[in-house]
Design a protein around this motif. Structure first.
Motif: not given
Lengths: 228, 249
Positions: A140, A144, A147-148
């Motif tokens: 997970a 995340e 995306e950054h």
């Protein structure tokens, strides 16, 4: 915060040097090795300890950042972490804190002093590194982070010593195999390659590290490059 | 392997080869200078010549000469036999040798088909070699009439103590040259052996051949030059400043 950047980070300290050029070559070759599906998450692997994984991933991270990409370099070696030494960071917090639900990833990501390049150190040594790395929390977290950041680069423990490297390889788009020239037996590297193939990891290619400059081929390469 | 490869292997292990050569030459040199006792040689010449019969005086008789030449071969054997050796030891006790040792030190030669015999003795001391060879020559001349029933040995020249004593065994230059050549071969052989036994990846070809994987980059060993090649960016403040123009965005 005082920064004592390791002098092996040539791409940052000596961007024009010959070795820096070789790291940029590595970056370019990775980009060319896959045109259609960009490789965003990469790990460095090697059969044994001391082949230069951390130096390779750190310099590669710098070249990506110099290219304008937003880069995160992560220390996934939860056993003998060393990435923080490369960037002169502290390791009191890091990935293990996030995986243990103690901190948010935003709090453990550190600035490296290089534009666009962030680092996530390993954090305190956990008792169960393999379980931590194969946890759902890890997957997970990676979703995340993707995306950054444009590029995520991971440092790993030696393949033949621990299962960690193989676990991590399942989360990566590509594996860069670091082989130290003139040091590691061919059979050992072949075994490491077989391990990676068994878990269906995608091996992008090999970085031959610590090549002697007297090696005629390296010299020929140098001449060619200096002509262009 | 091609010639270029051979040269590469030799160049790569130059230090190994060089140190082997140096070591062997040093050992041989030291042994020559400090541990090889110098051996000296002294030679006496004898001539085997039968006293001509009174009626044939002044005429060189071919058959007599032939007989003498044939005799020299027997004389060679007689000289190193115990008949002579025992006598030498007995008559010259100051030489302090045993008959067996004396026989080993002694060499008897004839130059081709001549009547002249060269008696040579080798010893660590030149004086002793001279004394021994002269003793042997004298005893031989004295003993022959009783052994062969004829008096036909004359001492042509005795070894002289006044001659310069030159050691005969050690030729340091020659030995050093042999040591050099052998150690060089040894070193090169070892270099190739190590190369064959070296089971590691060394270049792109190895990786392609053994792993079937592409080589993304060769990273050469970092040297001090790399760390000071562009001094303008060595201060941490300037780290990562975008002097690099991206080509692939």
């Amino acid at each position: 915060m005082p920064r004592l950047i390791n002098n092996q980070l040539v791409t940052s300290l000596h961007a024009q040097s010959f070795v820096s050029e070789e790291y940029r070559m590595l970056r370019t070759n990775i980009q060319f090795s896959s045109i259609d599906e960009p490789i965003e998450v990469m790990m460095v692997a090697s059969a044994q300890a001391g082949e230069g994984r951390t130096v390779t991933i750190s310099n590669l991270a710098v070249t990506y950042a110099q290219e304008g990409k937003k880069v995160l370099v992560m220390d996934m070696d939860l056993r003998r972490s060393s990435l923080h030494h490369m960037f002169g960071l502290r390791n009191h917090t890091g990935l293990t804190r996030v995986l243990a639900n103690q901190q948010a990833w935003q709090d453990v990501v550190q600035e490296t002093g290089i534009d666009q390049l962030h680092a996530m150190t390993a954090g305190p040594n956990p008792p169960n590194p393999s379980e931590m790395l194969s946890s759902r929390k890890m997957k997970a977290l990676l979703v995340e982070l993707k995306e950054h950041y444009d590029v995520i680069l991971m440092d790993t423990p030696p393949l033949l010593s621990f299962p960690d490297g193989l676990i991590i390889s399942s989360m990566c788009d590509g594996v860069i195999l670091v082989v130290q020239a003139g040091k590691v037996k061919k059979d050992v590297v072949k075994k490491a390659k077989a391990h990676l193939e068994r878990v269906k990891a995608r091996i992008l290619g090999v970085v031959l590290n610590n090549v002697k400059r007297s090696n005629t081929r390296a010299q020929r390469g140098m001449e060619e490059r200096s002509l262009t | 392997m091609q010639l270029k490869e051979y040269i590469r292997v030799i160049r790569k292990r130059m230090w190994l080869i060089g140190s082997i050569v140096l070591l062997v030459c040093a050992v041989v040199g030291i042994k020559n200078v400090y541990f090889t006792p110098q051996v000296y040689e002294a030679t006496a010449k004898l001539i085997i010549n039968q006293t001509p019969r009174p009626d044939r005086a002044g005429v060189v008789d071919y058959s007599v000469v032939q007989t003498n030449i044939a005799l020299t071969n027997s004389y060679k054997q007689i000289m190193i036999s115990s008949a002579i050796m025992d006598q030498v030891v007995a008559s010259f006790p100051d030489l302090k040798v045993t008959p067996t040792v004396l026989a080993q030190k002694l060499r008897v030669n004839t130059a081709g088909d001549s009547q002249v015999m060269d008696v040579t003795v080798r010893d660590l001391s030149y004086t002793k070699a001279v004394k021994t060879v002269n003793a042997v020559a004298k005893v031989f001349k004295r003993q022959i009439p009783s052994i062969m029933k004829m008096d036909n040995v004359t001492i042509l020249s005795e070894a002289s103590l006044t001659d310069p004593a030159i050691p005969v065994n050690s030729n340091p230059a020659e030995q050093m040259f042999i040591a050099f050549a052998i150690s060089l071969l040894l070193g090169i052989g070892l270099a190739f052996l190590l190369e064959v036994l070296d089971d590691t990846f060394k270049n792109e070809e190895d990786i392609e051949k053994e792993l079937g994987l592409p080589t993304l980059s060769l990273i050469t060993k970092m040297k001090k030059e790399d760390k000071r090649s562009d001094s303008s960016t060595t201060t941490p403040k300037q780290v990562g400043e975008g002097q690099y123009a991206a080509i692939n965005q």
